[in-house]
Scaffold this motif. Structure first.
Motif, short mmCIF file in Angstrom:
data_model
loop_
_atom_site.label_atom_id
_atom_site.label_comp_id
_atom_site.label_asym_id
_atom_site.label_seq_id
_atom_site.Cartn_x
_atom_site.Cartn_y
_atom_site.Cartn_z
N ILE A 200 7.46 -4.44 -2.91
CA ILE A 200 7.98 -5.09 -1.41
C ILE A 200 7.44 -4.84 -0.12
N LEU A 201 6.27 -4.15 0.03
CA LEU A 201 5.64 -3.77 0.54
C LEU A 201 4.35 -5.27 1.26
N LYS A 202 3.72 -5.68 -0.26
CA LYS A 202 3.00 -6.83 0.11
C LYS A 202 4.09 -7.53 0.52
N LEU A 203 5.40 -8.37 0.72
CA LEU A 203 5.99 -9.24 0.27
C LEU A 203 5.80 -9.77 2.04
N GLU A 204 5.19 -7.86 3.32
CA GLU A 204 5.73 -8.14 4.59
C GLU A 204 4.23 -8.20 5.15
N PHE A 205 3.22 -7.01 4.46
CA PHE A 205 2.43 -6.67 4.83
C PHE A 205 0.91 -7.00 3.61
N PRO A 206 0.89 -8.52 3.16
CA PRO A 206 -0.37 -8.50 2.19
C PRO A 206 -1.65 -8.11 2.15
N GLN A 207 -2.12 -7.85 2.73
CA GLN A 207 -3.96 -7.57 3.19
C GLN A 207 -3.38 -6.44 2.83
N LEU A 208 -2.73 -5.90 1.68
CA LEU A 208 -3.05 -4.31 1.44
C LEU A 208 -4.22 -3.32 0.63
N MET A 209 -4.49 -2.18 1.38
CA MET A 209 -5.68 -1.59 0.90
C MET A 209 -4.98 -0.32 0.26
N VAL A 210 -5.03 -0.49 -1.09
CA VAL A 210 -4.79 1.04 -1.86
C VAL A 210 -6.39 2.16 -2.40
N GLY A 211 -5.99 3.32 -2.37
CA GLY A 211 -7.03 4.11 -2.61
C GLY A 211 -5.70 4.68 -3.39
N VAL A 212 -6.19 5.31 -4.60
CA VAL A 212 -5.47 6.67 -5.83
C VAL A 212 -7.34 7.47 -6.21
N SER A 213 -8.32 7.49 -6.23
CA SER A 213 -8.66 7.59 -6.59
C SER A 213 -8.78 9.23 -6.51
N ARG A 214 -8.97 9.61 -7.88
CA ARG A 214 -8.88 11.27 -8.45
C ARG A 214 -7.87 12.07 -7.45
N LYS A 215 -7.09 11.67 -6.48
CA LYS A 215 -5.79 12.12 -5.72
C LYS A 215 -4.79 13.22 -6.46
N SER A 216 -5.03 13.85 -5.73
CA SER A 216 -3.66 15.50 -5.93
C SER A 216 -2.89 14.47 -6.80
N PHE A 217 -1.39 13.54 -6.26
CA PHE A 217 -0.47 13.25 -6.42
C PHE A 217 -0.86 13.06 -8.71
N LEU A 218 -1.89 12.42 -8.64
CA LEU A 218 -2.51 11.76 -10.37
C LEU A 218 -2.57 13.08 -11.47
N GLY A 219 -3.11 14.34 -10.84
CA GLY A 219 -3.03 15.38 -11.18
C GLY A 219 -2.19 16.87 -11.56
#
Length: 271
Positions: A200-219
């Protein structure tokens, strides 16, 4: 193939590696390692943005990052500066930085009149607009819920895009980071909803940067997994980003992501 931004925190209190690379020689050595492992960009920060971070002065922030920028730029290395302060951003662009990664989405108070002439001189300059529920260093007490988070991010991106374009910044220069973890909410399911709705986000904003590295929500969804034990869960999440062809991924462990990307691509070719 995703462009990988290798995280280089030159801080005392970054949640994952605070204090490790405060010495310029150590920071340069780590930057060199990230590049050798396959980083396309070094994402350099002198101000931590985690929930327990302390604000340092603009002078101290620049003092931390300047030696690294001045070392790598003459070698043709692409540097992204992770900073929300316009005065620091201006110095970085003048020193050869060609990407500004702003956790405030360019809402932090300050003079940005330098942007227009900077883009006229350096048309390849990039700006990364990050969404955060409080438009600054991560905080508790977010009002975002899984049901409304993507709509909130979309509205924020539209507002920031409109304002930056009105300042004379070309739209292709704008990139977008939805923010993850405490930038969205202490509820991990808010971050997972964003990951579930990346299309959904990519459809309007294709130039997406995402960073999930070691983030709290994963732990947090795995019983408060310590930061040191989040490498595999990070990689699992980053494979999800590869699946959705996210063009820019920000990570601490470049080597593992590059290795996983190669295997992922080979598996896709076999289908």
């Amino acid at each position: 193939m995703a462009e990988i931004f290798g995280i280089l925190n030159i801080t005392t209190d970054s949640f994952s590696d605070g204090g490790k690379f405060l010495n310029p020689d150590d920071a340069i050595q780590q930057g060199t390692k990230l590049l050798q492992e396959g980083a396309d960009w070094l994402d350099v920060s002198g101000q931590s943005s985690n929930i327990n971070a302390t604000l340092v002065s603009e002078e101290e922030e620049w003092r931390r990052v300047e030696p690294v920028i001045r070392y790598f730029v003459p070698q043709g290395v692409r540097i992204s500066l992770d900073s929300f302060r316009p005065a620091v951003q201006k110095k970085a662009i003048e020193a050869g930085v060609r990407c500004i990664n702003d956790i405030s989405g360019f809402t932090y108070e300050g003079d940005r009149s330098f942007f227009k002439p900077a883009f006229e001189k350096h048309p390849g300059l990039k700006l990364i607009i990050m969404h955060s529920h409080n438009k600054n260093i991560a905080k508790y007490k977010s009002d975002l819920t899984p049901e409304k988070v993507v709509r909130k991010i979309q509205a924020f991106f539209r507002d920031r895009r409109s304002e930056l374009i009105s300042m004379g910044i070309p739209e292709p220069a704008l990139h977008y980071d939805p923010g993850m973890g405490f930038f969205l909410s202490e509820d991990p399911m808010v971050s997972f909803r964003v990951l579930q709705e990346l299309e959904i986000l990519k459809l309007e904003f294709p130039q997406l940067m995402v960073g999930v590295s070691r983030k709290s929500f994963l732990g947090n969804v795995l019983g408060n997994l310590p930061i040191t034990e989040r490498e595999f869960v990070t990689l699992a999440c980053e494979l999800h980003l590869l699946r959705y062809k996210i063009p820019f991924i920000r990570t601490h462990n470049v080597l593992k992501l590059r290795q996983a990307e190669k295997i992922w691509n080979l598996c896709q070719e076999m289908e």
